[in-house]
Design an enzyme around this catalytic site. Structure first.
Site, PDB file in Angstrom:
ATOM      1  N   GLU A 278      -0.642  27.030  13.097  1.00 42.03           N
ATOM      2  CA  GLU A 278      -1.266  25.880  13.754  1.00 42.03           C
ATOM      3  C   GLU A 278      -1.819  24.818  12.793  1.00 42.03           C
ATOM      4  OE1 GLU A 278      -4.051  27.641  16.519  1.00 42.03           O
ATOM      5  OE2 GLU A 278      -2.466  28.619  17.633  1.00 42.03           O
TER       6      GLU A 278
ATOM      7  N   GLU B  84       4.846  34.054  21.122  1.00 46.31           N
ATOM      8  CA  GLU B  84       3.667  34.461  21.914  1.00 46.31           C
ATOM      9  C   GLU B  84       3.894  34.120  23.387  1.00 46.31           C
ATOM     10  OE1 GLU B  84       0.001  32.935  20.188  1.00 46.31           O
ATOM     11  OE2 GLU B  84       0.725  33.222  18.154  1.00 46.31           O
TER      12      GLU B  84
END
Ligand code: GLA
Length: 368
Positions: A160, A268
């Protein structure tokens, strides 16, 4: 005699309950791992609670070829204090995966969250200098990736790093970025390659399914490639909604990343049935619509969504290096407390009783 028959009774009881217990953990539905074996490995994000619960662990073993360690390898648990490494949780999970013959996708070396505050400041409590940031980066990656060298298939090296929403800037202004600029990402990949040379190295992020993050990720990967560092793959987290983003958008991202020569990990995956809210928002009535269970209508929508998603992954199976569910079943999903506390979401393939849902049937349909 009486004592003998009591003993015999106890032995029989033990045998029967052991048998029933073992039987209860045997899964009746087809194994996703087997069904997908020719295309890509199936994974789940796991933690210590999954390991402690024999029925959940049986679910993992039945459906997966690999697991992602959800939290235990992040900076908070591994290096809570400067230079003091603790691998107790990670060791337990990785040893269990090894014993079950499951591959390990290790997550994550460098992130701005779940990282102790001390990482980012100097002795005076001031933001760390680029020099100190560099040495912390080195120490952490060598300490963690070096410790597990040769035992995991892949590392999410950086998580991220890209900014959300519109705007000129590509990079999230995290403490790492503020101290070192984008060099921290280049350096992290170099260090990871040195520490665990056989493992595949991934960049992982959310929102990569759409613009503007798709283009930001493409620019980032090109910069890393120009800098001469090895990046093997990209993790599209794929925290999705039941009604979006469109399949065609997700497909554009898979194709764009494949064109850069990357493997694509759907890293995910979950499909929320609840409305998206700003993190920390108050609980509203529409957040509670499925608190007592999924409606048939929504279950059917979710089945169709999973069917289309897996059809997409199968079309691109040559570049997809794995599809990982986040997490094992609806009761364990982070979406029950994020973005709003105390919601009851149903984002996965298995319900709270570990039973396959309509969504699971949707995956089977895609595989037919
Ligand atoms: C992000 C991270 C994961 C995890 C989830 C919430 O997607 O990459 O490690 O923390 O948030 O479970």
């Amino acid at each position: 005699m009486r004592r003998f028959s009591t003993l015999l009774f106890l032995c029989l009881l033990g045998f029967v309950s052991g048998f029933v217990g073992g039987f209860a953990e045997e899964r009746q539905e087809p194994s996703l791992a087997q069904l997908c074996a020719d295309y890509f490995p199936i994974g789940m994000g796991i933690g210590p609670a999954d390991l402690r619960d024999p029925a959940v662990w049986a679910l993992v073993r039945h459906h997966c070829q690999q697991v992602t360690i959800e939290n235990a390898l992040k900076p908070s648990p591994t290096q809570r204090q400067p230079g003091v490494f603790d691998f107790t949780q990670a060791e337990a999970l990785i040893a269990a995966a090894e014993e079950a013959g499951l591959g390990v996708h290790a997550h994550t070396l460098v992130w701005h969250r779940q990282t102790p505050d001390w990482f980012f400041v100097d002795e005076a409590g001031e933001p760390f200098s680029s020099e100190l940031a560099r040495s912390r980066l080195r120490q952490h990656i060598q300490g963690v990736a070096g410790h597990f060298r040769g035992r995991v298939q892949a590392w999410d090296v950086v998580n991220e790093a890209l900014v959300d929403g519109p705007g000129e800037d590509d990079f999230r202004p995290s403490p790492w970025y503020q101290a070192m600029g984008e060099e921290y990402i280049i350096k992290a990949f170099r260090l990871a390659a040195e520490a665990d040379p056989e493992a595949l190295l991934y960049y992982n992020d959310y929102g990569l399914e759409t613009e503007p993050k798709r283009s930001r990720a493409v620019r980032l990967i090109k910069r890393l490639q120009e800098a001469g560092v090895r990046v093997d793959g990209i993790g599209i987290q794929a925290h999705l909604q039941v009604d979006g983003p469109p399949i065609a958008e997700i497909e554009r991202s898979i194709v764009a990343f494949a064109e850069l020569g990357l493997r694509v990990h759907i890293s995910e995956l979950d499909v929320s049935v609840l409305p998206w809210r700003q993190p920390g928002s108050d609980l509203l009535p529409e957040d509670q619509i499925f608190s007592d269970g999924l409606s048939e209508e929504m279950a059917a929508k979710q089945r169709q969504r999973y069917r289309e998603l897996f059809a997409l992954f199968l079309r691109h199976h040559e570049v997809i290096s794995g599809v990982t569910m986040w997490n094992t079943h609806d009761g364990r999903s982070w979406l029950n407390y994020f973005p709003v506390q105390d919601r009851v979401d149903h984002p996965l393939l298995f319900d709270r009783e570990l039973q396959p849902k309509a969504a699971f049937a949707g995956v089977l349909q895609a595989l037919e």
